[in-house]
Design an enzyme around this catalytic site. Structure first.
Site, PDB file in Angstrom:
ATOM      1  N   ASP A  94       5.635   1.426  23.955  1.00  0.00           N
ATOM      2  CA  ASP A  94       6.736   0.492  24.182  1.00  0.00           C
ATOM      3  C   ASP A  94       7.651   1.100  25.235  1.00  0.00           C
ATOM      4  O   ASP A  94       7.539   2.264  25.581  1.00  0.00           O
ATOM      5  CB  ASP A  94       7.449   0.140  22.881  1.00  0.00           C
ATOM      6  CG  ASP A  94       8.150   1.315  22.242  1.00  0.00           C
ATOM      7  OD1 ASP A  94       8.172   2.381  22.866  1.00  0.00           O
ATOM      8  OD2 ASP A  94       8.670   1.169  21.123  1.00  0.00           O
ATOM      9  N   ASP A 268       2.639  -4.685  15.501  1.00  0.00           N
ATOM     10  CA  ASP A 268       2.875  -3.264  15.201  1.00  0.00           C
ATOM     11  C   ASP A 268       4.093  -3.159  14.312  1.00  0.00           C
ATOM     12  O   ASP A 268       4.972  -4.034  14.341  1.00  0.00           O
ATOM     13  CB  ASP A 268       3.155  -2.470  16.487  1.00  0.00           C
ATOM     14  CG  ASP A 268       4.610  -2.625  16.909  1.00  0.00           C
ATOM     15  OD1 ASP A 268       5.409  -1.724  16.616  1.00  0.00           O
ATOM     16  OD2 ASP A 268       4.962  -3.666  17.500  1.00  0.00           O
ATOM     17  N   CYS A 306      -9.250  -1.475  -3.629  1.00  0.00           N
ATOM     18  CA  CYS A 306      -9.192  -0.774  -2.339  1.00  0.00           C
ATOM     19  C   CYS A 306     -10.176   0.399  -2.328  1.00  0.00           C
ATOM     20  O   CYS A 306     -10.324   1.105  -3.324  1.00  0.00           O
ATOM     21  CB  CYS A 306      -7.760  -0.267  -2.114  1.00  0.00           C
ATOM     22  SG  CYS A 306      -7.545   0.668  -0.589  1.00  0.00           S
ATOM     23  N   CYS A 308      -9.981   2.926  -0.002  1.00  0.00           N
ATOM     24  CA  CYS A 308      -9.456   3.998   0.850  1.00  0.00           C
ATOM     25  C   CYS A 308      -9.611   5.346   0.141  1.00  0.00           C
ATOM     26  O   CYS A 308      -9.866   5.406  -1.066  1.00  0.00           O
ATOM     27  CB  CYS A 308      -7.983   3.745   1.209  1.00  0.00           C
ATOM     28  SG  CYS A 308      -6.816   4.163  -0.104  1.00  0.00           S
ATOM     29  N   CYS A 311      -7.319   5.728  -3.003  1.00  0.00           N
ATOM     30  CA  CYS A 311      -7.714   4.943  -4.181  1.00  0.00           C
ATOM     31  C   CYS A 311      -9.040   5.424  -4.783  1.00  0.00           C
ATOM     32  O   CYS A 311      -9.272   5.270  -5.982  1.00  0.00           O
ATOM     33  CB  CYS A 311      -7.784   3.461  -3.830  1.00  0.00           C
ATOM     34  SG  CYS A 311      -6.145   2.767  -3.503  1.00  0.00           S
ATOM     35  N   HIS A 337      -3.153   5.141   2.351  1.00  0.00           N
ATOM     36  CA  HIS A 337      -3.460   3.889   1.653  1.00  0.00           C
ATOM     37  C   HIS A 337      -2.844   2.682   2.363  1.00  0.00           C
ATOM     38  O   HIS A 337      -3.519   1.681   2.599  1.00  0.00           O
ATOM     39  CB  HIS A 337      -2.971   3.930   0.200  1.00  0.00           C
ATOM     40  CG  HIS A 337      -2.974   2.563  -0.409  1.00  0.00           C
ATOM     41  ND1 HIS A 337      -4.125   1.967  -0.882  1.00  0.00           N
ATOM     42  CD2 HIS A 337      -1.981   1.642  -0.544  1.00  0.00           C
ATOM     43  CE1 HIS A 337      -3.833   0.740  -1.294  1.00  0.00           C
ATOM     44  NE2 HIS A 337      -2.540   0.528  -1.106  1.00  0.00           N
TER      45      HIS A 337
END
Length: 372
Positions: A94, A268, A306, A308, A311, A337
């Site tokens: 940015d 974002d 989930c 991930c 998890c 996560h």
């Protein structure tokens, strides 16, 4: 050859949602996409390898912060931001505009740019369109954002009109300062506050400059959700179909759905990692505040749906213990996560658009998630 191109793959049958692909010098990005934020050349509490493993194809970094520390010349000497932080996929930087405007009393806006005092040591600096592009060129990002003036909310019409017209003038200067067109793209930013006619004016002025992509700025700055959705509805219609559209600073699941439904491609937000550091997780069944005493003996995963790393390996009780003990691992596991959750959500959204069931998926998700 343009550094960044957009390919429209599929339009949803019932909404403005679209499935596309953005090609950059550091790989392709499947859209709609959520971009994790690595403000100071790091996605907080995450190793770049982890961010990559969860499927992130692009991250965002911040011009203002890297200009002040370590300084863009150091990043240039390191071989650019990709090498400096060991990230070989796409990076969007940015412009620093939003940060300097957030400084309030520490900054002064003129036609030349923004004079401000560093939040680190109080030293005086000037960020102008040319300076912003100079810094972003040194960083070597794939996508540079134009230096814009972000009007606060609420703001009166006269202020917003002057602000958006200055943003257009600054965009012209950014375009003139943009040299490496084969390796870096420049995106313009639409402003106009909560005034639909001013949004239209801003869009017409920036689209005329024929840039590789366009962002919608000045939304999600404290206005009610209904107002944001209403303004966003019109904003997207003013932008070309063959270029990527980026809604800046949006990262809650409901806002991602609303943005996608209206035809936005890129998002974002620092939210997933920021709330993780405060013990908050997003799950398929809604938000989980890991600080709650009810999780003290809860040996189930954070989100049973989930897959991930967090998890698969840890319980809510353990995550609560880490947070209560002020352990660094707490921020690492919850950040892992939350980012995985949003990246996976976007993957599911892309699939739903491909199969013409975006609205059905949205209803399903909202039904399970509960309150945002």
């Amino acid at each position: 050859m343009a550094a960044v191109t957009y390919e429209l793959i599929k339009k949803d049958a019932k909404t403005k949602a679209r499935r596309g692909r953005v090609t950059t010098p550091h790989g392709t990005i499947e859209t709609p996409v959520f971009m994790p934020v690595g403000t100071a050349a790091t996605v907080k509490a995450m190793r770049p390898e982890e961010v990559k493993e969860m499927g992130a194809e692009i991250i965002l970094s911040n011009t203002y912060h890297l200009y002040l520390r370590p300084g863009h010349e150091i990043v240039r000497e390191a071989g650019g931001l990709h090498k400096f932080m060991n990230w070989d996929r796409a990076i969007l930087t940015d412009s620093g505009g939003f940060q300097v405007f957030s400084l309030g009393d520490l900054r002064k806006i003129t036609e030349e740019g923004v004079e401000f005092r560093s939040h680190i040591d109080g030293s005086k600096h000037m960020l102008s369109p040319e300076k912003s592009i100079e810094v972003q060129t040194a960083l070597g990002s794939d996508i540079m954002m134009a230096f814009d003036e972000c009007a606060p909310y609420p703001a009166d019409r006269g202020y917003v009109k002057n602000s958006l017209e200055r943003t257009t003038r600054w965009l012209r200067r950014c375009k003139e300062a943009w040299n490496d067109r084969e390796n870096q793209a420049l995106f313009g930013i639409m402003q106009g506050g909560m005034y639909k006619d001013l949004r239209k004016q801003s869009a017409e002025e920036i689209v005329e400059l024929d840039l590789p992509g366009y962002a919608i700025g000045g939304l999600s700055v404290g206005e009610p959700k209904e107002l944001m959705c209403d303004i966003l509805d019109d904003c997207v219609d003013y932008l070309p179909e063959d270029k990527p559209r980026y809604l800046m600073g949006v990262g809650t699941p409901d806002y991602l759905f609303e943005g996608v439904e209206r035809g936005v491609d890129m998002f974002d937000c620092v939210l997933p990692t920021r709330i993780a550091r405060h013990g908050m997780a997003m799950t398929s069944a809604g938000k989980v505040n890991i600080k709650n005493a009810k999780y003290e003996r809860d040996f189930t995963p954070l989100d049973p749906e989930c897959d991930c790393y967090t998890c698969r390996n840890y319980s809510r009780a353990y995550l609560r213990h880490l947070f209560k003990s002020n352990e660094i691992l707490s921020a690492m596991l919850l950040s892992n996560h939350n980012l995985h959750f949003l990246i996976n959500l976007m993957r599911q959204i892309r699939k739903a658009i491909e199969e013409d069931r975006f609205l059905e998926f949205k209803r399903e998700f909202y039904g399970k998630y509960g309150e945002f």
